[in-house]
Motif scaffolding. Structure first.
Motif, mmCIF file in Angstrom:
data_model
loop_
_atom_site.group_PDB
_atom_site.id
_atom_site.type_symbol
_atom_site.label_atom_id
_atom_site.label_comp_id
_atom_site.label_asym_id
_atom_site.label_seq_id
_atom_site.Cartn_x
_atom_site.Cartn_y
_atom_site.Cartn_z
ATOM 1 N N SER A 190 -9.653 7.893 49.745
ATOM 2 C CA SER A 190 -10.933 8.438 50.191
ATOM 3 C C SER A 190 -11.589 9.256 49.079
ATOM 4 N N LEU A 191 -10.757 10.019 48.410
ATOM 5 C CA LEU A 191 -11.245 10.859 47.325
ATOM 6 C C LEU A 191 -11.799 10.008 46.189
ATOM 7 N N LEU A 192 -11.043 8.987 45.841
ATOM 8 C CA LEU A 192 -11.473 8.124 44.743
ATOM 9 C C LEU A 192 -12.804 7.461 45.080
ATOM 10 N N GLY B 236 -7.239 15.983 44.337
ATOM 11 C CA GLY B 236 -6.146 15.078 44.682
ATOM 12 C C GLY B 236 -4.798 15.766 44.608
ATOM 13 N N LYS B 237 -4.652 16.603 43.607
ATOM 14 C CA LYS B 237 -3.391 17.304 43.463
ATOM 15 C C LYS B 237 -3.187 18.273 44.625
ATOM 16 N N LEU B 238 -4.258 18.962 44.985
ATOM 17 C CA LEU B 238 -4.153 19.896 46.110
ATOM 18 C C LEU B 238 -3.836 19.153 47.408
ATOM 19 N N LEU B 239 -4.410 17.979 47.555
ATOM 20 C CA LEU B 239 -4.254 17.255 48.815
ATOM 21 C C LEU B 239 -2.948 16.484 48.897
ATOM 22 N N THR B 240 -2.459 16.001 47.754
ATOM 23 C CA THR B 240 -1.302 15.091 47.803
ATOM 24 C C THR B 240 -0.077 15.608 47.077
ATOM 25 N N LYS B 241 -0.211 16.673 46.331
ATOM 26 C CA LYS B 241 0.879 17.196 45.511
ATOM 27 C C LYS B 241 1.353 16.197 44.444
ATOM 28 N N CYS B 242 0.516 15.267 44.094
ATOM 29 C CA CYS B 242 0.835 14.330 43.015
ATOM 30 C C CYS B 242 1.034 15.084 41.714
ATOM 31 N N ASN C 13 -8.992 4.313 53.534
ATOM 32 C CA ASN C 13 -9.847 5.488 53.702
ATOM 33 C C ASN C 13 -10.418 5.641 55.111
ATOM 34 N N ARG C 14 -10.277 4.620 55.926
ATOM 35 C CA ARG C 14 -10.865 4.695 57.272
ATOM 36 C C ARG C 14 -10.232 5.772 58.129
ATOM 37 N N VAL C 15 -9.015 6.128 57.765
ATOM 38 C CA VAL C 15 -8.328 7.150 58.541
ATOM 39 C C VAL C 15 -8.948 8.518 58.265
ATOM 40 N N VAL C 16 -9.534 8.629 57.088
ATOM 41 C CA VAL C 16 -9.994 9.928 56.619
ATOM 42 C C VAL C 16 -11.517 10.044 56.684
ATOM 43 N N ASP C 17 -12.183 8.973 56.311
ATOM 44 C CA ASP C 17 -13.643 9.012 56.256
ATOM 45 C C ASP C 17 -14.262 8.695 57.612
#
Lengths: 397, 911
Positions: free
Chosen positions: A279-281, A207-213, A228-232
């Motif tokens: 999506s990750l969650l 998540g950190k890599l993907l979102t920089k949270c 998540n439909r946009v991603v999955d």
């Protein structure tokens, strides 16, 4: 175990910054969890609470006070040390080993940070086995704490009344950085039967890599607002919107997590961080739910308790896990969650102060409703580092 | 001896530039009514001197020439990937790859002349009619395209006219001809929906969508049942092929890893259930990988893992425990505790991590998870075998290792992860199976032969660019590709299999700095369907039969044989070029052959299992197939002729000598003669050197004089007792003996033929078994009748037997039904063995040989290829004699602790 009824007002000073008399740590790969006891009254032989629940009539030293819960990020272990330092380990803290004070600790960090604790706090970390602690903590919570376990289905939280005679066996799924699945048959009777490396650390790390949270909680927060439909890639995406009924897959089932991000004309920056987090969650929660169910099935276990810091009372997480267990078991197995989910190990370590074993060490006072942690079904549990404390006394026999 | 090739069919030479090709073509046409193409399976050996013009009507030939000439204008027929009579094409259009399976028909191409017909009659072998087989002979081709390059795929189909065959058996040679409106192509995969309109528009065909799951299962069932060693395990970098007992195949778990993962419990043909799955699959790897590494292709992402180190990304048990194992629960320090658990670091961002490490971590996470869920599902249904397929795997060693490790770890070794060589083609193959009346269901393993054409070592079954037009283009491609590709295909020393301990899955085996995209992938060849192949009925137990004596999985053996074959190559090219008249064209083809075969060797050195389970027999056959691919149909033709002639010249003297001996001395001399004559072997380096030192007869005499009993393996006394009995007890002669002959020249003429004569004399029917296709200087079944006829001129025994066996055709023609003639002697017959290799795999022999074996009670295998390299340990239901001279020091040491020129006379009474 009967819960002790304390005299009215006995806990009036429990929220103060009382000294820590007992402290136990669970230092995981991502988070360091603390359970500590601050006494408000010292009950010695000559100054005993006169009550029907006097501890077994034995001549013992009993401490009354509250159990507190706190967590720190393992990478910020210095903050944790500073916190302990500020609380000052009290005089009642056992110091049986050598010169320094002994602090029970579990988790990998108990090994990794032993020298640091010695240096900064002059305490020896007395290492307790991680699985032992998890199980002891879970057993204690499930048996002693009223309304500890609950189900979460369709947005509805429902506390589960557990018949103590019917508690075992159960599957304990502890979701920390990684995931351990433990078959528990009784006190101290358990076996780690499975696990997966797709756990809380994966959620946060990817998540950190993907979102920089910047924090786990921020990432969770993002996931609340995502789609998540946009991603999955959904079943419907493959089969032109129709269900693939033949095998019982609805068009909204996820066929492939992140399966849509293979698109050649979009890069990471073109996706909403909320959607990625969501999506990750879902991917990780679903996977844990499925593995847990399959493992439970293997051993004929119908109850699965999920603990560990990944969950954080997150509705979406719990819902996904519950749905996964429900879906794969066709309703036969039930996912249950625990209010003190993150502190199983730390609690277990704490209980190991009792040389006779974890039993009959912590005695709960009647819980004060105003300190009940609140689950309103949508918001995560209280955000401050202090989790709901428990009013109790310790039997220091 | 019959007239040499140049004098044959002079009328054709006028039409064709190349006499060899022309004649070949004619034969085709003769057999297949002019519809034949150029791919040859059991292509008749042509241009050899032994063809008797009387056996073929010239009229047909000239007609054929016109037809052939017509075909000649479309030189595509000369190509192995080029099809003539297409039956079917099926597609699996996935998100990233399009898989094609197409069938091209090729009949049993052996000549059906009078001689052969009478042989078949005699053997009670009723027909050569293909209609009696449930499946047509032909080839299954496996081809891949990237979905994003669907136009290449459409061009390929169009140029090969693959879409026409479905509705019409007759090929249309004009690509712009009318299209059948009803043409239907079976297709599966998501793209079958997505691209339906495109196919209609471009090719005028409708895609008939087949259920994906049905196709997967049908494809897997077919492969597992029909292809020997289709499945393999992959543990710690080591591939091992598994031979499955067909009766114990079901039930199994089929895990198809596409974008998502489906887990299917398969109970039988068409009997299956999707029991589980996971959404964490190939799409997740590629999707997340693309977001995190900006790779442009799946293969690129996969390639990154080769240089990755996941310990910078994953939180290992050791990271949590300060470098220590958590041994109490069996977790080593290098076990991954949390995938991506280290990337939570505050000080680092995505750009600070190496894409290689990210890709590896991702791959491990997903592979391991799939392995774990698969195992739990297998356990749930009590399934011990788990087969993994789907585009995610791609023969990638690390992926397979990780999955295998997960299954092994969680099952404590109880369950086994297996992979399929044709894993990418399950769906397409299943779609193909869904055509009605394809007959593939009835195919058995022994009717399938997989061959690896020229491009195999480079492309691994993938097509790059347009199909090759003709042999010329093919050679050019070879020249270009070899030049361009030298550095990419340069051999990489084989690394010892890496170790991956408990949970400690270290860095994957590196394949060196340079790596082509599918270096670790398995190469898929063309599957030849040859319905008239059978299991040799006299094998004691076909289930445990293993043709190869030497296991090439021993790396030193492999290296040795590669060296032998490489050293022999220049000589072979010389022979081959000379056999085609030494023309510039022949030289060019010779060079291309050398390149192509070297490329095969390099590929196999680099990845010994690239073509499946590899035995020496396969390796030797590969060489012969490669020669044929470049249209060298008989490189040793002139040498064979010369030696046959020379040997036939001295045969009468030898027979006189033999006839002067008593029974016992004669038998010994005969066996000595077989062993001595076996020295003539162009496949043996040592013998080729010998040839320069003397004439054939000198060498033969010297060789026989040197025969000193006891031989290295010497069961002669037991054999003699069976033949002659002991004391007054005269044994009953064998009813029929099958003689598997080896080399041309002295070997067959002075060795095996006299032995055959002895058996005939004792009342035993003799069947000489020769190769269907040439291999080195081995005598072929096509050549044998003329050798016999020539020998029979000087020997009554042979003449009567040959007449009885229908080998003397003219006699047959003169006799109304031939029955009287036959009764005067036990017959001498000739049968082809169904193969074109110096070795023989007795699981796949011609149906004629199988028929001939039914009445046989003695099998004699002669020569290194058939009696030592293969079949040395084969057990038979009847008496068996294995005779060979060991003309290879290493083999002699390895097998018998002996030395070069040692002799083997191994006799084993029936079981």
């Amino acid at each position: 175990m009967d819960l002790e009824v304390t005299p009215a007002g006995a806990n009036s000073d429990t929220r103060s910054d009382a000294r820590i008399s007992h402290l136990a740590l669970d230092i995981g790969g991502t988070l360091a969890k603390l359970v500590y006891f601050s006494g408000n009254k010292k009950l010695l032989n000559d100054d005993r609470v006169q009550s029907s629940a006097e501890v077994g009539g034995r001549s013992s030293s009993v401490l009354h006070g509250r159990l507190h819960f706190a967590k720190f990020e393992t990478r910020k272990i210095d903050e944790c040390i500073a916190f302990i330092h500020s609380k000052e380990l009290g005089s009642q803290h056992p110091k049986e080993l050598g010169n320094g004070k002994i602090v029970k600790a579990t988790g990998g960090g108990a090994f990794k940070f032993a020298d640091l604790f010695k240096e900064k706090l002059d305490v020896c970390l007395d290492k307790e086995d991680e699985m032992d602690c998890l199980v002891a903590g879970a057993n204690f919570l499930l048996k002693a704490v009223h309304q500890e376990a609950f189900t979460y289905i369709g947005g509805q939280k429902e506390f589960v009344q557990i018949n103590q005679d019917d508690l075992y066996p159960f599957l304990l799924v502890n979701i920390g950085s990684g995931v351990s699945m433990i078959k528990v048959d009784g006190n101290g009777k358990f076996e780690r039967v499975s696990g997966t490396s797709l756990g809380g650390g994966t959620f946060w790390g990817l998540g950190k890599l993907l979102t920089k949270c910047n924090s786990f909680d921020e990432l969770l927060e993002l996931s609340q607002q995502g789609n998540n439909r946009v991603v999955d890639m959904l079943v419907g995406d493959i089969y032109g919107g129709g269900d693939y009924n033949k095998i019982g897959l609805s068009s909204t089932a996820i066929a492939s997590s992140f399966g849509k991000t293979v698109s050649a004309n979009k890069v990471l920056e073109n996706y909403r961080t909320e959607d990625l987090a969501r999506s990750l969650l879902r991917m990780i929660s679903n996977n844990i739910g499925q593995l847990a169910y399959l493992t439970a099935l293997r051993f004929g276990l119908r109850r699965i308790f999920f603990g560990g810091f990944f969950i954080r009372g997150q509705c979406y997480t719990m819902d996904t896990i519950s749905v996964a267990v429900h879906y794969w078991s066709k309703g036969d197995a039930q996912a249950m969650f625990m209010r003190h989910e993150g502190f199983l190990g730390a609690l277990g370590a704490f209980m190991s102060y009792n040389k006779q074993g974890p039993d009959n060490f912590i005695h709960l006072m009647k819980q004060d409703p105003k300190h009940e942690p609140e689950f309103d079904g949508t918001a995560p549990e209280e955000e401050d580092s202090e989790y709901a404390s428990i009013d109790c006394f310790l039997d220091l026999a | 001896m019959a007239s040499p090739v140049d004098n044959l069919h002079p009328e054709i030479r006028g039409i064709k530039g190349d006499g060899q090709q022309a004649e070949d073509k004619n034969q085709h046409v003769e057999k297949e009514g002019g519809l034949s193409g150029g791919e040859r399976d059991m292509a008749p050996v042509t241009g050899n001197s032994i063809h008797r013009s009387g056996s073929r009507p010239l009229l047909d030939l000239s007609k054929a020439a016109i037809q052939g000439n017509f075909e000649e204008r479309d030189p595509t027929i000369l190509l192995p990937n080029q099809s003539d009579d297409i039956s079917h094409l099926a597609l699996d259009i996935g998100g990233s790859l399009i898989k094609l399976v197409y069938f091209s028909r090729h009949e049993d191409q052996s000549v059906d002349d009078k001689r052969k017909r009478s042989m078949r009659q005699r053997l009670g072998f009723s027909n050569g009619n293909r209609r009696s087989y449930p499946v047509l002979g032909g080839r299954l081709h496996f081809v891949k395209f990237e979905t994003c390059k669907i136009n290449e795929c459409l061009d390929f189909i169009h140029s090969k006219q693959l879409h026409r065959g479905a509705s019409n058996n007759l090929p249309r040679w004009h690509s712009d001809g009318p299209t059948n409106e009803n043409a239907i192509i079976k297709a599966t995969g998501g793209g079958a929906y997505k691209f339906a309109d495109l196919f209609k528009e471009r090719l005028g065909v409708s895609l008939d969508k087949e259920d994906e799951m049905d196709c997967l299962v049908a494809g897997a069932n077919f492969l597992l049942k029909a292809i020997r060693h289709e499945a393999f395990t992959h543990m710690e970098g080591k591939k091992e092929f598994v031979q499955l007992d067909h009766n114990e195949l079901f039930p199994y778990l089929l895990v198809n890893i596409g974008s998502g993962v489906s887990m299917i419990k398969v109970d039988g043909d068409g009997k299956f259930q999707r029991v589980s799955g996971t959404n964490v699959g190939g799409g997740t790897y590629w999707g997340l990988g693309r977001l995190l590494t900006k790779c442009n292709s799946f293969d690129e992402l996969l390639e990154l893992t080769q240089k990755g180190d996941n310990s910078t990304i994953d939180m290992l048990v050791g990271d949590i425990y300060g470098g220590m194992d958590y041994s109490k629960i069996g977790l080593s320090a290098s076990t991954i505790a949390s995938s991506f658990g280290k990337t939570i670091s505050e000080s680092k961002e995505l750009e600070d991590y190496r894409p290689e490490d990210i890709s590896l971590s991702l791959l491990r996470m997903i592979s391991y998870n799939i392995g774990q869920i698969s195992y739990l599902n297998a356990l749930r249904f009590g399934l011990k075998r788990i087969f993994f397929g789907g585009f995610f795997i791609r023969g990638h060693a690390y992926t397979m290792d990780t999955i295998s490790f997960a299954v092994h770890f969680w099952s404590k070794g109880e369950a086994q992860a297996m992979f399929l060589r044709h894993e990418g083609f399950l769906g397409a193959l299943g779609a193909f199976m869904s055509y009605e009346k394809h007959g593939l269901d009835y195919l058995l393993a022994h009717q399938l032969v997989e061959r690896f054409p020229m491009g195999a070592p480079y492309t691994g079954g993938r097509v790059h660019g347009p199909p090759l037009g003709d042999l010329n283009e093919k050679i050019s491609w070879m020249e270009k590709f070899v030049q361009k590709g030298t550095e990419i295909t340069a051999p990489v020393p084989m690394a010892p299999p890496g170790t991956t301990g408990l949970g400690g899955f270290e860095v994957p085996l590196s394949k060196g700095g340079t790596l082509r995209s599918d270096a670790s992938a398995l190469n898929v060849g063309v599957l030849h369907l040859i319905p008239n192949l059978e299991v040799f009925p006299l094998l004691a137990d076909p289930k445990i039969y293993e043709p190869n004596t030497i296991d090439l999985s021993d790396h030193r053996e492999l290296e040795y044989w590669f060296t032998v074959l490489s050293d022999h190559l220049p000589d072979l090219v010389d022979k081959a070029v000379a056999s085609e008249g030494g023309t510039d064209d022949a030289k060019r083809r010779g060079d291309a052959f050398a390149r192509a075969f070297s490329a095969h060797l390099r590929r196999l050195m680099e990845e010994p299992t690239a073509y499946g389970k590899l035995g020496l027999a396969n390796l030797l056959e590969l060489r012969e197939e490669c020669l044929r691919e470049f249209q060298f149909f008989d490189a040793y033709r002139s040498i064979k002729q010369r030696e046959n002639e020379a040997s036939l010249g001295v045969l009468p003297d030898l027979l006189l000598e033999l006839d002067s001996m008593n029974e016992e001395a004669r038998l010994l001399t005969l066996i000595e003669g077989v062993l001595a004559a076996n020295i003539f072997d162009w496949g043996s380096r040592a013998c080729v050197d010998l040839y320069h030192k003397g004439t054939i007869i000198e060498i033969y005499k010297m060789s026989r004089n040197k025969m000193q009993r006891p031989w290295r393996v010497d069961d002669f006394d037991a054999f003699r007792e069976r033949m002659l009995g002991s004391g007054d007890k005269k044994p009953i002669p064998h009813k029929r003996a099958l003689l598997f002959v080896d080399n041309s020249g002295a070997d067959v003429v002075l060795g095996m033929l006299p032995l055959a004569r002895e058996l005939l004399r004792r009342g035993t029917e003799v069947v000489l078994i020769g190769n269907s296709l040439p291999a080195i200087n081995d005598v072929t079944a096509m050549e044998l009748p003329d050798i016999v006829v020539e020998a029979a001129k000087h020997c009554d025994i042979l003449r009567r037997a040959a007449e009885a066996g229908g080998l003397i055709v003219d006699a047959m023609v003169n006799t109304a039904d031939g029955s009287k003639e036959r009764s005067s002697s036990v017959p001498l017959m000739v049968v082809e063995n169904g193969c074109g290799s110096p070795c023989i795999d007795l699981r796949q022999v011609s149906s004629e040989l199988a028929a001939a074996a039914k009445d046989a009670d003695l099998v004699i295998l002669e020569g290194m290829g058939r009696a030592l390299h293969t079949n040395l340990n084969a057990q038979f239901k009847c008496d068996a004699l294995k005779l060979a001279m060991v003309k290879n020091q290493r083999l002699a040491e390895k097998l018998f602790n002996g030395k070069i020129y040692d002799c083997v006379c191994k006799y084993e009474p029936s079981h």
